[in-house]
Design a protein around this motif. Structure first.
Motif, PDB file in Angstrom:
ATOM      1  N   LYS A  19       2.046   1.710  -3.560  1.00  0.00           N
ATOM      2  CA  LYS A  19       0.821   2.370  -4.538  1.00  0.00           C
ATOM      3  C   LYS A  19       0.415   4.046  -3.959  1.00  0.00           C
ATOM      4  N   MET A  20       0.541   4.455  -3.062  1.00  0.00           N
ATOM      5  CA  MET A  20       0.781   5.933  -2.722  1.00  0.00           C
ATOM      6  C   MET A  20       2.067   6.363  -3.345  1.00  0.00           C
ATOM      7  N   ARG A  21       3.421   5.747  -2.859  1.00  0.00           N
ATOM      8  CA  ARG A  21       3.608   6.886  -3.512  1.00  0.00           C
ATOM      9  C   ARG A  21       4.166   6.917  -4.682  1.00  0.00           C
ATOM     10  N   ILE A  22       3.262   5.646  -5.672  1.00  0.00           N
ATOM     11  CA  ILE A  22       3.140   5.782  -7.328  1.00  0.00           C
ATOM     12  C   ILE A  22       1.741   6.722  -7.836  1.00  0.00           C
ATOM     13  N   ALA A  23       0.616   6.707  -7.231  1.00  0.00           N
ATOM     14  CA  ALA A  23       0.135   7.388  -6.922  1.00  0.00           C
ATOM     15  C   ALA A  23       0.300   8.756  -7.185  1.00  0.00           C
ATOM     16  N   PRO A  59       0.634  -1.008   0.050  1.00  0.00           N
ATOM     17  CA  PRO A  59      -0.167  -0.088  -0.249  1.00  0.00           C
ATOM     18  C   PRO A  59       1.060   1.424   0.069  1.00  0.00           C
ATOM     19  N   LYS A  60       2.304   1.155   1.188  1.00  0.00           N
ATOM     20  CA  LYS A  60       3.090   2.659   0.714  1.00  0.00           C
ATOM     21  C   LYS A  60       3.282   2.895  -0.096  1.00  0.00           C
TER      22      LYS A  60
END
Length: 99
Positions: A7-11, A4-5
């Motif tokens: 994916k948040m970085r990618i977003a 999840p971290k």
């Protein structure tokens, strides 16, 4: 790193306007083959960046992967990747070039 971290970085990278090729390569780094095989890293990097030996450079490779100045520019790079026959033939196993 925790999924999840990641994916948040990618977003966050997308919202900041980073070049889609840079973001896609960052996402590939979590793939199991990325860590194991040089050939996989080389081939994926070549296709995602659109730099082919002896071929004309793709739209997404012409500006040295700078930060995008607009959403339209990000979309242009993504469309360029999505419609690149070299990328389709090498990244999607179900593509039938002879059809």
């Amino acid at each position: 790193s925790w999924f999840p971290k990641q994916k948040m970085r990618i977003a966050q990278m997308k919202l900041e306007g980073l070049h889609p090729s840079i973001i896609m390569l960052e996402e590939f780094k979590s793939h199991r083959l990325w860590k194991k095989h040089d050939w996989f890293r080389r081939n994926v990097t070549e296709v995602v960046r659109g730099i082919y030996k002896g071929g004309e450079p793709s739209l997404r490779s012409r500006d040295n992967f700078k930060k995008c100045t607009s959403v339209a520019e990000q979309v242009d790079y993504l469309v360029d990747l999505a419609t690149d026959p070299n990328a389709l033939g090498r990244l999607w196993i179900g593509w039938n070039a002879f059809v």
